[in-house]
Design a protein around this motif. Sequence first.
Motif, PDB file in Angstrom:
ATOM      1  N   GLU A 114       0.813  -1.222   0.000  1.00  0.00           N
ATOM      2  CA  GLU A 114       0.000   0.000   0.000  1.00  0.00           C
ATOM      3  C   GLU A 114       0.842   1.265   0.000  1.00  0.00           C
ATOM      4  O   GLU A 114       0.379   2.309   0.425  1.00  0.00           O
ATOM      5  CB  GLU A 114      -0.968  -0.012   1.191  1.00  0.00           C
ATOM      6  CG  GLU A 114      -0.303  -0.227   2.542  1.00  0.00           C
ATOM      7  CD  GLU A 114      -1.309  -0.396   3.663  1.00  0.00           C
ATOM      8  OE1 GLU A 114      -2.481  -0.716   3.373  1.00  0.00           O
ATOM      9  OE2 GLU A 114      -0.927  -0.221   4.828  1.00  0.00           O
ATOM     10  N   ARG A 115       2.088   1.149  -0.472  1.00  0.00           N
ATOM     11  CA  ARG A 115       3.006   2.281  -0.599  1.00  0.00           C
ATOM     12  C   ARG A 115       3.226   2.996   0.728  1.00  0.00           C
ATOM     13  O   ARG A 115       3.436   4.206   0.788  1.00  0.00           O
ATOM     14  CB  ARG A 115       2.514   3.266  -1.667  1.00  0.00           C
ATOM     15  CG  ARG A 115       2.312   2.631  -3.044  1.00  0.00           C
ATOM     16  CD  ARG A 115       2.134   3.682  -4.119  1.00  0.00           C
ATOM     17  NE  ARG A 115       3.388   4.398  -4.336  1.00  0.00           N
ATOM     18  CZ  ARG A 115       4.342   3.994  -5.166  1.00  0.00           C
ATOM     19  NH1 ARG A 115       4.199   2.867  -5.849  1.00  0.00           N
ATOM     20  NH2 ARG A 115       5.459   4.705  -5.316  1.00  0.00           N
ATOM     21  N   GLY A 116       3.201   2.235   1.805  1.00  0.00           N
ATOM     22  CA  GLY A 116       3.402   2.819   3.125  1.00  0.00           C
ATOM     23  C   GLY A 116       4.840   3.182   3.418  1.00  0.00           C
ATOM     24  O   GLY A 116       5.115   3.926   4.360  1.00  0.00           O
ATOM     25  N   THR A 117       5.777   2.663   2.622  1.00  0.00           N
ATOM     26  CA  THR A 117       7.199   2.919   2.882  1.00  0.00           C
ATOM     27  C   THR A 117       7.729   4.150   2.153  1.00  0.00           C
ATOM     28  O   THR A 117       8.922   4.452   2.253  1.00  0.00           O
ATOM     29  CB  THR A 117       8.046   1.703   2.463  1.00  0.00           C
ATOM     30  OG1 THR A 117       7.851   1.458   1.060  1.00  0.00           O
ATOM     31  CG2 THR A 117       7.664   0.458   3.254  1.00  0.00           C
TER      32      THR A 117
ATOM     33  N   GLY B 137      18.079  -2.281   4.263  1.00  0.00           N
ATOM     34  CA  GLY B 137      16.865  -2.874   3.731  1.00  0.00           C
ATOM     35  C   GLY B 137      16.553  -2.482   2.297  1.00  0.00           C
ATOM     36  O   GLY B 137      17.219  -1.623   1.717  1.00  0.00           O
ATOM     37  N   SER B 138      15.557  -3.142   1.726  1.00  0.00           N
ATOM     38  CA  SER B 138      15.049  -2.831   0.395  1.00  0.00           C
ATOM     39  C   SER B 138      13.537  -2.983   0.394  1.00  0.00           C
ATOM     40  O   SER B 138      12.965  -3.619   1.291  1.00  0.00           O
ATOM     41  CB  SER B 138      15.650  -3.758  -0.671  1.00  0.00           C
ATOM     42  OG  SER B 138      17.004  -3.458  -0.900  1.00  0.00           O
ATOM     43  N   VAL B 139      12.905  -2.410  -0.629  1.00  0.00           N
ATOM     44  CA  VAL B 139      11.447  -2.425  -0.721  1.00  0.00           C
ATOM     45  C   VAL B 139      11.008  -2.959  -2.076  1.00  0.00           C
ATOM     46  O   VAL B 139      11.591  -2.609  -3.113  1.00  0.00           O
ATOM     47  CB  VAL B 139      10.863  -1.003  -0.524  1.00  0.00           C
ATOM     48  CG1 VAL B 139       9.350  -1.012  -0.703  1.00  0.00           C
ATOM     49  CG2 VAL B 139      11.226  -0.466   0.850  1.00  0.00           C
ATOM     50  N   PHE B 140       9.987  -3.794  -2.061  1.00  0.00           N
ATOM     51  CA  PHE B 140       9.341  -4.261  -3.288  1.00  0.00           C
ATOM     52  C   PHE B 140       7.871  -3.867  -3.184  1.00  0.00           C
ATOM     53  O   PHE B 140       7.133  -4.403  -2.361  1.00  0.00           O
ATOM     54  CB  PHE B 140       9.476  -5.783  -3.434  1.00  0.00           C
ATOM     55  CG  PHE B 140       8.739  -6.342  -4.627  1.00  0.00           C
ATOM     56  CD1 PHE B 140       9.149  -6.059  -5.919  1.00  0.00           C
ATOM     57  CD2 PHE B 140       7.630  -7.158  -4.448  1.00  0.00           C
ATOM     58  CE1 PHE B 140       8.475  -6.586  -7.012  1.00  0.00           C
ATOM     59  CE2 PHE B 140       6.944  -7.687  -5.535  1.00  0.00           C
ATOM     60  CZ  PHE B 140       7.369  -7.394  -6.819  1.00  0.00           C
ATOM     61  N   GLN B 141       7.444  -2.903  -3.984  1.00  0.00           N
ATOM     62  CA  GLN B 141       6.065  -2.413  -3.931  1.00  0.00           C
ATOM     63  C   GLN B 141       5.218  -3.120  -4.977  1.00  0.00           C
ATOM     64  O   GLN B 141       5.457  -3.012  -6.172  1.00  0.00           O
ATOM     65  CB  GLN B 141       6.026  -0.901  -4.140  1.00  0.00           C
ATOM     66  CG  GLN B 141       6.653  -0.129  -2.988  1.00  0.00           C
ATOM     67  CD  GLN B 141       6.524   1.374  -3.151  1.00  0.00           C
ATOM     68  OE1 GLN B 141       6.478   1.890  -4.264  1.00  0.00           O
ATOM     69  NE2 GLN B 141       6.465   2.096  -2.046  1.00  0.00           N
ATOM     70  N   SER B 142       4.222  -3.854  -4.487  1.00  0.00           N
ATOM     71  CA  SER B 142       3.346  -4.584  -5.400  1.00  0.00           C
ATOM     72  C   SER B 142       2.098  -5.041  -4.653  1.00  0.00           C
ATOM     73  O   SER B 142       2.139  -5.262  -3.439  1.00  0.00           O
ATOM     74  CB  SER B 142       4.055  -5.808  -5.989  1.00  0.00           C
ATOM     75  OG  SER B 142       3.179  -6.547  -6.824  1.00  0.00           O
ATOM     76  N   ASN B 143       1.022  -5.186  -5.407  1.00  0.00           N
ATOM     77  CA  ASN B 143      -0.202  -5.777  -4.869  1.00  0.00           C
ATOM     78  C   ASN B 143      -0.642  -6.921  -5.773  1.00  0.00           C
ATOM     79  O   ASN B 143      -1.786  -7.372  -5.692  1.00  0.00           O
ATOM     80  CB  ASN B 143      -1.311  -4.725  -4.779  1.00  0.00           C
ATOM     81  CG  ASN B 143      -2.178  -4.919  -3.555  1.00  0.00           C
ATOM     82  OD1 ASN B 143      -2.149  -5.971  -2.926  1.00  0.00           O
ATOM     83  ND2 ASN B 143      -2.962  -3.914  -3.216  1.00  0.00           N
ATOM     84  N   ASP B 144       0.271  -7.372  -6.632  1.00  0.00           N
ATOM     85  CA  ASP B 144      -0.033  -8.424  -7.587  1.00  0.00           C
ATOM     86  C   ASP B 144       0.313  -9.787  -6.988  1.00  0.00           C
ATOM     87  O   ASP B 144       1.437 -10.005  -6.529  1.00  0.00           O
ATOM     88  CB  ASP B 144       0.766  -8.204  -8.873  1.00  0.00           C
ATOM     89  CG  ASP B 144       0.458  -9.251  -9.924  1.00  0.00           C
ATOM     90  OD1 ASP B 144       1.145 -10.296  -9.930  1.00  0.00           O
ATOM     91  OD2 ASP B 144      -0.464  -9.033 -10.722  1.00  0.00           O
ATOM     92  N   ILE B 145      -0.637 -10.714  -6.993  1.00  0.00           N
ATOM     93  CA  ILE B 145      -0.462 -12.013  -6.349  1.00  0.00           C
ATOM     94  C   ILE B 145       0.726 -12.761  -6.929  1.00  0.00           C
ATOM     95  O   ILE B 145       1.608 -13.233  -6.192  1.00  0.00           O
ATOM     96  CB  ILE B 145      -1.741 -12.864  -6.492  1.00  0.00           C
ATOM     97  CG1 ILE B 145      -2.907 -12.202  -5.761  1.00  0.00           C
ATOM     98  CG2 ILE B 145      -1.519 -14.275  -5.960  1.00  0.00           C
ATOM     99  CD1 ILE B 145      -4.250 -12.850  -6.039  1.00  0.00           C
ATOM    100  N   ASP B 146       0.780 -12.888  -8.251  1.00  0.00           N
ATOM    101  CA  ASP B 146       1.844 -13.667  -8.887  1.00  0.00           C
ATOM    102  C   ASP B 146       3.217 -13.043  -8.653  1.00  0.00           C
ATOM    103  O   ASP B 146       4.206 -13.760  -8.432  1.00  0.00           O
ATOM    104  CB  ASP B 146       1.572 -13.807 -10.384  1.00  0.00           C
ATOM    105  CG  ASP B 146       0.340 -14.648 -10.679  1.00  0.00           C
ATOM    106  OD1 ASP B 146       0.013 -15.520  -9.850  1.00  0.00           O
ATOM    107  OD2 ASP B 146      -0.297 -14.425 -11.728  1.00  0.00           O
ATOM    108  N   GLU B 147       3.299 -11.717  -8.717  1.00  0.00           N
ATOM    109  CA  GLU B 147       4.578 -11.042  -8.474  1.00  0.00           C
ATOM    110  C   GLU B 147       5.074 -11.298  -7.052  1.00  0.00           C
ATOM    111  O   GLU B 147       6.261 -11.553  -6.833  1.00  0.00           O
ATOM    112  CB  GLU B 147       4.431  -9.533  -8.696  1.00  0.00           C
ATOM    113  CG  GLU B 147       4.350  -9.111 -10.148  1.00  0.00           C
ATOM    114  CD  GLU B 147       4.322  -7.601 -10.305  1.00  0.00           C
ATOM    115  OE1 GLU B 147       4.457  -7.135 -11.439  1.00  0.00           O
ATOM    116  OE2 GLU B 147       4.193  -6.889  -9.281  1.00  0.00           O
ATOM    117  N   ILE B 148       4.172 -11.217  -6.094  1.00  0.00           N
ATOM    118  CA  ILE B 148       4.553 -11.400  -4.696  1.00  0.00           C
ATOM    119  C   ILE B 148       4.987 -12.839  -4.437  1.00  0.00           C
ATOM    120  O   ILE B 148       5.992 -13.092  -3.760  1.00  0.00           O
ATOM    121  CB  ILE B 148       3.395 -10.985  -3.768  1.00  0.00           C
ATOM    122  CG1 ILE B 148       3.251  -9.452  -3.795  1.00  0.00           C
ATOM    123  CG2 ILE B 148       3.624 -11.471  -2.339  1.00  0.00           C
ATOM    124  CD1 ILE B 148       2.065  -8.933  -3.023  1.00  0.00           C
TER     125      ILE B 148
END
Length: 282
Positions: A43-46, A58-69
């Motif tokens: 939810e782009r909280g970072t 640390g690192s961040v991966f922003q996604s809401n896609d099931i397959d990507e996650i």
Amino acid sequence: MALKGKKPKQLSRRLRLFMHGEAGVGKTTAVCQMPKPYIIDTERGTDHYADLIESVGGSVFQSNDIDEIIEEIRTLRSEKHDFQTLGFDSHSSFYHRILEEAAARVGEEYGRHYAEANKVMRRITNLMLGLDMNLVVTAHSKPVYGDDMKILSYTFDGWKKSDYIFDLVLELRRGSPTQRYASVKKTRLESFPDGETFEWTREALGERYNLKDMERSATIVKVATPSQVKEIETLTNMMTDGNEFVGKCLSKAGVDTLADLTTEQAAKMVAHFTTTIGGLHV
């Protein structure tokens, strides 16, 4: 037949933490402060924590896609990296996203969309638990109502079985403008007594949990190869009870698909099939 039970041993375990709280209480900040976090941000909280995340490696991966996650978690499991914590922020928004997608596929009659969404959550959770990393998952809070719509307490908003899976469940809440408190809602850890409330800081966590367990390097898993998966599928179709055996193996391994097995687990399955089929032709 001899009993198979063994004397229990105290194991070195990664932190398995699920935390929920209202907006602005500091859930995302808590995730960003964990040892070398790899944060799946749904939810782009970072967006406003770049300096903090960089400061702890640390690192961040922003996604809401099931397959990507799913693919990102599988990569963390099988490819070498320096990260020590997987953060998932937040569970709630992702769960409601997959509920919407499930409703579009199967409809909402008899709660079909919940059953469909829960399958996805179970697979993703099993994959996360299979990592040799700390696991910190956040969720929004929602009220629990009693008579006359009186608020009795607060719980997390999301997949109902989430709290069963984690060793520690905390509810975060505000104190003063600069203080946050954590209430222990469920625990398997002696250093976090059930029902206790304490001031939440990164230092407080470090005082209660073994930092050596949290900060050690991740062990990478060799996952089943495409050729192993194809061989299992072929052998499965050669036996009348093949699908039943595969289902038992997946359940025992704590995974939901053949591709999530380790190479060792896949090899054992192939050996079983080969021996059984060979015996049928003797």
